[in-house]
Design an enzyme around this catalytic site. Sequence first.
Site, PDB file in Angstrom:
ATOM      1  N   GLU A  60       2.951  53.721 119.442  1.00 15.90           N
ATOM      2  CA  GLU A  60       2.467  54.477 118.288  1.00 15.90           C
ATOM      3  C   GLU A  60       3.294  54.186 117.040  1.00 15.90           C
ATOM      4  OE1 GLU A  60       0.655  57.338 115.717  1.00 15.90           O
ATOM      5  OE2 GLU A  60      -0.008  56.146 117.429  1.00 15.90           O
ATOM      6  N   HIS A 125     -12.770  55.762 113.235  1.00 17.62           N
ATOM      7  CA  HIS A 125     -11.505  55.197 112.790  1.00 17.62           C
ATOM      8  C   HIS A 125     -11.489  53.677 112.910  1.00 17.62           C
ATOM      9  CE1 HIS A 125      -6.975  54.642 113.124  1.00 17.62           C
ATOM     10  NE2 HIS A 125      -7.144  55.189 111.942  1.00 17.62           N
ATOM     11  N   HIS A 216     -23.814  52.330 125.107  1.00 15.65           N
ATOM     12  CA  HIS A 216     -23.080  51.190 124.552  1.00 15.65           C
ATOM     13  C   HIS A 216     -23.534  49.889 125.209  1.00 15.65           C
ATOM     14  CE1 HIS A 216     -20.006  48.698 122.880  1.00 15.65           C
ATOM     15  NE2 HIS A 216     -19.476  48.422 124.055  1.00 15.65           N
TER      16      HIS A 216
END
Length: 303
Positions: A60, A125, A216
């Site tokens: 991160e 995002h 998907h």
Amino acid sequence: MRYNKFLKWFAVASTVGMLLILLGGALVTKTDSGMGCGRHWPGCNGQLIPSEITPEVLIEFSHRLVTGAVGILIVVLAVWSWKSIGHIRETKFLAFMAVFFLILQALIGAAQVLWGQGDFILALHFGISLISFAAVLLLTLLIFEVDQKFDTDKIRIGKSLKWHTIGVSIYSYIVVYTGALVRHTNSGLVCSEWPLCRNDQFELPGNMYEWVQMGHRAAAALIFIWLAIIAIHVIRHYKDQRAILWGWIIAFILVTAQVITGMIVILTKLNLYVALLHSLFISLLFGLLTYMVLLVSRSKDSR
């Protein structure tokens, strides 16, 4: 000339940096490292530089550092391009898009860390970062075109291919969103078989997670078929235009690689390296499709 040479290398570095941001974000999601720094931003676990390094913290915090460093490169590239090749009609628009969507994706990432976001919002995002990547990629291609335009100044595209180009490019963003939704809803292994969900028998999904996963797959299958049709059409009718011919051939190769890696991701139970390749191929495909849209906008007439 030397000035343009430096700008070219800077643009390439910025494009590679944006790819690293995209893959870094995918890595954060796939390894569940989003909370590696806790509810702290821009610091990490209450510190500017974390003293305790765990795998989650490393992933991160590294992603944040890369995003910050590349963000500076993108701003410099946008200003430099604006001043150097601002006479090219697409330059200023692309420079603005690159910076705007880079900032937007950073703010969404920060909001997720500080307050949390729903899965359907988080799925945006990756797509927002992808728009910034596409803008940086197109800026880079414009910079390289200054000295060598290939045949892109002589583009002639028929109405049929124009509509296919615009349609499949918009649709590719839907494919990207559904793929991001699979990751953020943890639906990756809800269907353990491929291409059907389970037992090699056709049946409707039984819950939201199966709908996300199979939705998907259906979206990916459609874009594969669509790009195959476009590639065949281009091979038949656009052999005299290299940029168009090879652009669509490469697009079909990329979508094929994306489908294959998507299958392998399922069969290997979410192998991390294959999953990152999957994200890489769809990123490159989207960037290429936006370039084909740019060529459509330059087309002089129709066939």
